[in-house]
Write an enzyme that holds these catalytic residues in place. Structure first.
Site, PDB file in Angstrom:
ATOM      1  N   ASN A  23       0.803  -1.223   0.000  1.00  0.00           N
ATOM      2  CA  ASN A  23       0.000   0.000   0.000  1.00  0.00           C
ATOM      3  C   ASN A  23       0.839   1.277   0.000  1.00  0.00           C
ATOM      4  OD1 ASN A  23      -2.287  -1.470  -0.313  1.00  0.00           O
ATOM      5  ND2 ASN A  23      -2.930  -1.378   1.836  1.00  0.00           N
ATOM      6  N   ARG A  92      -7.503  -0.615  -7.868  1.00  0.00           N
ATOM      7  CA  ARG A  92      -8.072   0.549  -7.205  1.00  0.00           C
ATOM      8  C   ARG A  92      -7.040   1.665  -7.028  1.00  0.00           C
ATOM      9  NH1 ARG A  92     -12.414   2.221  -4.545  1.00  0.00           N
ATOM     10  NH2 ARG A  92     -12.034   3.679  -2.851  1.00  0.00           N
ATOM     11  N   ASP A 116     -10.889  -4.181  -4.967  1.00  0.00           N
ATOM     12  CA  ASP A 116     -11.469  -5.260  -4.179  1.00  0.00           C
ATOM     13  C   ASP A 116     -12.916  -5.019  -3.822  1.00  0.00           C
ATOM     14  OD1 ASP A 116      -9.283  -6.872  -3.999  1.00  0.00           O
ATOM     15  OD2 ASP A 116      -8.441  -5.738  -2.330  1.00  0.00           O
ATOM     16  N   ARG A 121     -16.930   1.812  -1.435  1.00  0.00           N
ATOM     17  CA  ARG A 121     -15.657   2.531  -1.228  1.00  0.00           C
ATOM     18  C   ARG A 121     -15.705   3.846  -1.998  1.00  0.00           C
ATOM     19  NH1 ARG A 121     -10.735  -1.574  -1.981  1.00  0.00           N
ATOM     20  NH2 ARG A 121      -9.620  -0.033  -0.740  1.00  0.00           N
ATOM     21  N   PRO A 122     -16.438   4.825  -1.455  1.00  0.00           N
ATOM     22  CA  PRO A 122     -16.564   6.102  -2.172  1.00  0.00           C
ATOM     23  C   PRO A 122     -15.240   6.863  -2.220  1.00  0.00           C
ATOM     24  CG  PRO A 122     -17.618   6.210  -0.004  1.00  0.00           C
ATOM     25  CD  PRO A 122     -17.124   4.804  -0.177  1.00  0.00           C
ATOM     26  N   ASP A 124     -15.462  10.452  -2.370  1.00  0.00           N
ATOM     27  CA  ASP A 124     -15.922  11.837  -2.213  1.00  0.00           C
ATOM     28  C   ASP A 124     -14.892  12.727  -1.516  1.00  0.00           C
ATOM     29  OD1 ASP A 124     -16.888   9.932  -0.113  1.00  0.00           O
ATOM     30  OD2 ASP A 124     -17.288  11.802   0.946  1.00  0.00           O
ATOM     31  N   GLN A 125     -14.125  12.166  -0.577  1.00  0.00           N
ATOM     32  CA  GLN A 125     -13.159  12.986   0.157  1.00  0.00           C
ATOM     33  C   GLN A 125     -11.968  13.388  -0.717  1.00  0.00           C
ATOM     34  OE1 GLN A 125     -13.790  14.061   3.537  1.00  0.00           O
ATOM     35  NE2 GLN A 125     -15.696  13.383   2.584  1.00  0.00           N
ATOM     36  N   ASP A 307      -7.057  -4.797   7.155  1.00  0.00           N
ATOM     37  CA  ASP A 307      -6.437  -5.750   6.229  1.00  0.00           C
ATOM     38  C   ASP A 307      -5.910  -7.001   6.931  1.00  0.00           C
ATOM     39  OD1 ASP A 307      -6.959  -3.819   4.346  1.00  0.00           O
ATOM     40  OD2 ASP A 307      -4.936  -3.000   4.366  1.00  0.00           O
TER      41      ASP A 307
END
Ligand code: EPU
Length: 428
Positions: A23, A92, A116, A121-122, A124-125, A307
């Site tokens: 990540n 993603r 995934d 899983r928006p 918007d932020q 996770d």
């Protein structure tokens, strides 16, 4: 489709080396295009997410050279090009190209991110942050088109509604070259955020406060990589090996870790009775005796990572008594591993998005499906514990994020392989 075949029940022992954090890597590769010079990343994991990101860079005329664990990214001839659906959907993290392209070119066209299936899983932020910096954002035909004003992005005061890892990283990437000062409050504090800030600061960015609730950025005109950056170790991969070492280990040493990044996870595993000795940059997991059941609640860092919720589920199944509860407060619907575990004989179920674990299961091999990466990790640990043969379909999801996993497990004494099989035909 890849299928992982595990002949389980074999005690594992020896040494395993953890790779660079997935990540971090999937953010640092897009962030590399902010540099005007070649970027060198060390400790890059061998995972298919990296291959997919390199393909996307290729579409932008960015040359990549990947040898052993060193990745060189040369963005000197980069061409601004839209990144429509297709590959973007399968990965993603390609949404980091929104912030990176915006920071580099003042515009970005990126397909709506996929990734995934772990519930809604928006983004918007992320968009709120880009707009605060002065960009206009349109959503057209499943593509997000982000454009800075002619005068360029400007610094802003931004407050995230929740400490989103992705939004924090994306807004950092967009604002490092914005004019003036940006303050982002209520940011994520994950170690991967600090890794990104360190990487960018070494290229000339001015980012302070990474790892705390508020990040302050003074915009600079451009970035230039001068030194190689070593990616932090993958705390989720490390936690997965701790879980399997506790389930099946006859003494396993896990190298290349930062134990502090695993504090909440290790505290929970130790509460179960697993004995772990922490050294400077390695952990030794002793063979487990009788284990106690625990309750797990996932939270943003420094809490127990979402996770690791799935990779630890098989360990809870080995407890001798008590009822276990797993509550994922980040992704409450991240429970796709549960029906698959049931096929292996696990006494586990989901009620109102809460996972209820009954102790003392002896798992048996079965054919199961990894619907997402950490569900895959869970089934892999379960398959290693189970009597008989486990076949994990969609093992591609495991290979997306687990560095050289077959090689590492084989070295520990596991009987595991990956084969290509045709996709199952679905009845309509
Ligand atoms: N959220 C919103 N709006 C936003 C952004 C997030 O409502 O604009 C919500 C999410 O729905 C979620 C929470 O905020 O409930 C946290 O999401 P976050 O943005 O932090 O997650 P992410 O950036 O999409 C990263 C990791 C995930 C990891 C989460 C949480 C990457 C590429 N992905 O996702 O990793 O689960 O942070 O730590 O870094 C994995 O590796 O298996 C994985 C899914």
């Amino acid at each position: 489709m890849k299928q992982m075949i595990i002949h389980g029940g074999k005690p594992l022992q020896g040494d395993v080396w953890i790779g660079g954090a997935k990540n971090s890597t999937v953010a640092l590769i897009p962030a590399a295009i902010l540099s005007r010079t070649t970027v060198t990343l060390e400790g890059v994991p061998r995972i298919s997410d990296v291959d997919n990101l390199m393909d996307l860079l290729g579409e932008m005329n960015v040359a990549c050279e990947f040898s052993e664990t060193t990745l060189k990214v040369n963005p000197e001839q980069i061409k601004l090009s839209p990144l429509p659906a297709g590959k973007v959907k399968s990965l993603r993290a390609s949404y980091y190209f929104m912030g990176a392209l915006l920071g580099r070119f003042g515009q970005a066209t990126v397909g709506f991110p996929g990734g995934d299936d772990i519930g809604p899983r928006p983004i918007d932020q992320h968009i709120m942050g880009f707009e605060a910096l002065g960009a206009s954002v349109q959503n057209k035909n499943d593509q997000i088109i982000i454009t800075a004003p002619a005068s360029g992005l400007h610094g802003a005061e931004i407050r995230l509604e929740m400490p989103s890892v992705g939004a924090t990283m994306n807004i950092i990437m967009a604002s490092v070259t914005a004019k003036g000062k940006t303050v982002i409050a209520n940011v994520a504090k994950e170690p991967e955020i600090i890794d990104l800030a360190t990487f960018l600061n070494n290229m000339g960015a001015v980012i302070r406060g990474a790892g705390t609730d508020t990040i302050r950025i003074d915009g600079v005109p451009e970035l230039r990589a001068q030194v190689a950056h070593t990616i932090i170790p993958d705390r989720i991969e490390a936690g997965t090996y701790v879980s399997l070492a506790a389930c099946m280990g006859n003494g396993i040493r896990i190298h290349n870790i930062i134990a502090e990044h695993l504090d909440a996870f290790l505290a929970k595993v130790e509460e179960m009775g697993v004995v772990i000795k922490t050294d400077e940059d390695s952990l030794y997991v002793y063979p487990a005796g009788e284990l106690k059941m625990v309750q797990v609640k996932t939270e943003p860092y420094p809490g127990f990572a979402t996770d690791l919720q799935q990779p630890v589920t098989p360990l809870l199944l080995t407890a001798k008594s008590g009822e276990g509860i797993i509550l994922d407060s980040i992704y409450p619907r991240r429970t796709r591993h549960i029906p698959e575990l049931q096929k292996m004989g696990a006494k586990v179920k989901v009620e109102d998005n809460i996972i209820l674990v009954h102790p003392g299961t002896q798992l048996h091999g079965a054919e199961v499906t990894a619907d997402e990466i950490r569900a895959g990790a869970c089934l892999m640990v379960a398959g290693l514990m189970a009597d008989g043969t486990t076949k994990i379909n969609n093992a591609d999801n495991i290979l997306r994020g687990y560095d050289r996993v077959v090689q590492k497990l084989t070295q520990l004494g596991a009987d595991v392989s990956i084969v290509d099989v045709p996709e199952p035909a679905y009845e309509s």
